[in-house]
Design an enzyme around this catalytic site. Structure first.
Site, mmCIF file in Angstrom:
data_model
loop_
_atom_site.group_PDB
_atom_site.id
_atom_site.type_symbol
_atom_site.label_atom_id
_atom_site.label_comp_id
_atom_site.label_asym_id
_atom_site.label_seq_id
_atom_site.Cartn_x
_atom_site.Cartn_y
_atom_site.Cartn_z
ATOM 1 N N SER A 195 11.197 99.393 -25.612
ATOM 2 C CA SER A 195 11.930 98.471 -26.486
ATOM 3 C C SER A 195 12.251 97.169 -25.767
ATOM 4 O O SER A 195 12.765 97.165 -24.655
ATOM 5 C CB SER A 195 13.248 99.111 -26.932
ATOM 6 O OG SER A 195 13.036 100.006 -27.978
ATOM 7 N N ASP A 247 17.612 92.773 -34.757
ATOM 8 C CA ASP A 247 17.502 93.610 -33.568
ATOM 9 C C ASP A 247 16.953 92.830 -32.376
ATOM 10 O O ASP A 247 16.122 93.323 -31.621
ATOM 11 C CB ASP A 247 16.636 94.847 -33.842
ATOM 12 C CG ASP A 247 16.768 95.901 -32.745
ATOM 13 O OD1 ASP A 247 17.803 95.888 -32.050
ATOM 14 O OD2 ASP A 247 15.836 96.705 -32.567
ATOM 15 N N HIS A 297 19.365 96.503 -29.582
ATOM 16 C CA HIS A 297 19.764 97.878 -29.271
ATOM 17 C C HIS A 297 19.585 98.209 -27.787
ATOM 18 O O HIS A 297 20.244 99.101 -27.271
ATOM 19 C CB HIS A 297 19.029 98.889 -30.164
ATOM 20 C CG HIS A 297 17.579 99.097 -29.868
ATOM 21 N ND1 HIS A 297 16.567 98.500 -30.582
ATOM 22 C CD2 HIS A 297 16.962 99.875 -28.948
ATOM 23 C CE1 HIS A 297 15.395 98.899 -30.126
ATOM 24 N NE2 HIS A 297 15.613 99.742 -29.130
#
Length: 422
Positions: A279, A175, A141
């Site tokens: 992230s 992910d 992402h």
């Protein structure tokens, strides 16, 4: 090395490390005075009993000795009616000597060069250096967000230098993604640990670029292991808000129907502060080994900031995925062949709504209406548990599935196949 060739990565069993050939154990962080913070075990209270005149005098001397000696902790007074005596136990140490451990500052200084900031036109995040020539591990992402627009991706290193980056491969199912910084060499690659050896309570650091503040370090512990979480579509993932949590946007059912949900099994939960921008960054143990890739946070109310509940993808999963992405640009996933939903009765589990024709589940005899209660030794709490668990296996592995049919419990061995198609 080019983007299509396998690469050598560090392991917990030795090899290259920013700290030298033999990194220390990952028990905890050392204080600057060479002591290791460890919990103090509870001390049993002495039995309550009355004192004779002699015993009271003995107790008074013991307490006086404690005051003069600087307050020795854990003193125990032993008394006897016939022959009063005293015995003072050794102090219960608050700190344990650990000369082979590093301080938080040591770990942060040595690992930070292996963590980068990833910037793009519409998004940003962090990444972990896998090779000296620019292979970088991050979240899918992050790549999706940073890669939007015409500007592409830019990687910023800890020394302030920057480089353009391109995508090597992505895996939305886990992910994870690998990118390649262009025209770089001599980078400090991360030392990757073994996430199977983690224990609840282990000390960890989260290193990344929260809110665009590159090189940020936060400390905490591993709060729990083997969590299953579902992160939503593109926008929710950029904000790191797992659906189903308060303030996480749509409900879990809506996210799954929207087609953009990603279920992650075996996740590491930590209270080290993680915020949007972390992230793809590193979760690091006290030996300076990367043991997880920071991925998501739980939120409370309308805030998207840290509340002490963050999640990371285990590094063993990330190793497996990144090696396949670097070699071929794609990842092979295991396939069970069932559509499941959360159970609604008194028994927790995942209710099979549909079994795919020709699937491993059909070959093993599973049927619509069966209630899956365990995969291997892992209890199934709902449909997400099944999805996350299956993604943790490799094609060809044999998995024991425990299920209920007509009120009776049964077990079956399922040989998983490779998932093909979208």
């Amino acid at each position: 090395m080019n983007a299509n060739e396998p690469h050598e990565q560090g392991t917990s069993g030795g090899g290259w490390s920013q700290f030298g050939a033999t990194p220390p154990s990952a028990g905890g962080f050392k204080r600057p005075d060479d002591t290791l913070i460890t919990p103090v075990p509870p001390q049993p209270a002495p039995p309550k009993q009355g004192f004779t005149g002699v015993q009271k005098a003995v107790a008074g001397l013991a307490l006086a000795a404690m005051a003069v000696g600087g307050g020795v902790a854990g003193a125990v007074i032993a008394t006897s009616v016939s022959q009063p005596t005293t015995s003072v136990s050794a102090p219960s140490p608050t700190f344990k000597q650990a000369a082979n451990q590093y301080t938080v500052a040591d770990v942060a200084k040595n690992v930070s060069p292996s963590v980068v900031m990833i910037q793009g036109s519409t998004g940003e995040g962090s990444g972990v250096v896998l090779s000296e020539d620019g292979l970088i591990l991050t979240n899918n992402h992050v790549v999706v967000g940073a890669g939007q627009g015409s500007g592409g991706m830019t990687v910023k290193f800890s020394d302030g230098k920057s480089a353009k980056a391109t995508v090597v491969g992505t895996d939305p199912a886990t992910d994870l993604a690998v990118i390649k910084a262009e025209g770089v060499s001599g980078l400090t690659k991360a030392n990757l640990g073994d996430s199977d050896q983690l224990q609840v309570g282990d000390a960890v650091l989260a290193i990344g670029s929260p809110l665009g503040l590159d090189g940020s370090v936060t400390a905490g512990i591993i709060s729990a292991l083997d969590r299953t979480l579902t992160v939503g579509g593109e926008q929710e993932q950029q904000q790191q808000i797992p659906p189903g949590w308060p303030g996480g946007g749509q409900s879990r059912q809506q996210q799954q129907q929207g087609g953009g949900a990603t279920t992650i099994g075996g996740a590491i939960q930590t209270d080290a502060a993680i915020n949007p921008g972390n992230s793809g960054g590193a979760l690091v143990n006290a030996a300076g080994e990367v043991i997880g890739i920071n991925t998501a946070i739980a939120t409370n109310g309308g805030s998207s900031g840290n509340i002490g509940v963050g999640f990371a993808i285990p590094i063993n999963t990330a190793k497996q995925v990144s090696e396949q992405l670097i070699k071929s640009g794609k990842v092979s996933h295991a396939f069970l062949g069932v559509s499941v939903t959360d159970a609604t009765g008194d028994v927790p589990g995942a209710l099979i709504r549909q079994v795919t024709d020709g699937s491993p589940a059909q070959a093993a005899g599973l049927k619509t209406g069966d209630l899956i209660t365990k995969i291997g030794d892992k209890a199934v709490e709902g449909g997400d548990t099944v999805v996350g668990a299956v993604r943790g296996f490799k094609p060809g592995e044999v998995v024991k599935i425990t299920y209920m049919r007509d009120g009776k419990t049964a077990e079956v061995q399922v040989t998983l196949k490779e998932k093909t198609g979208a």
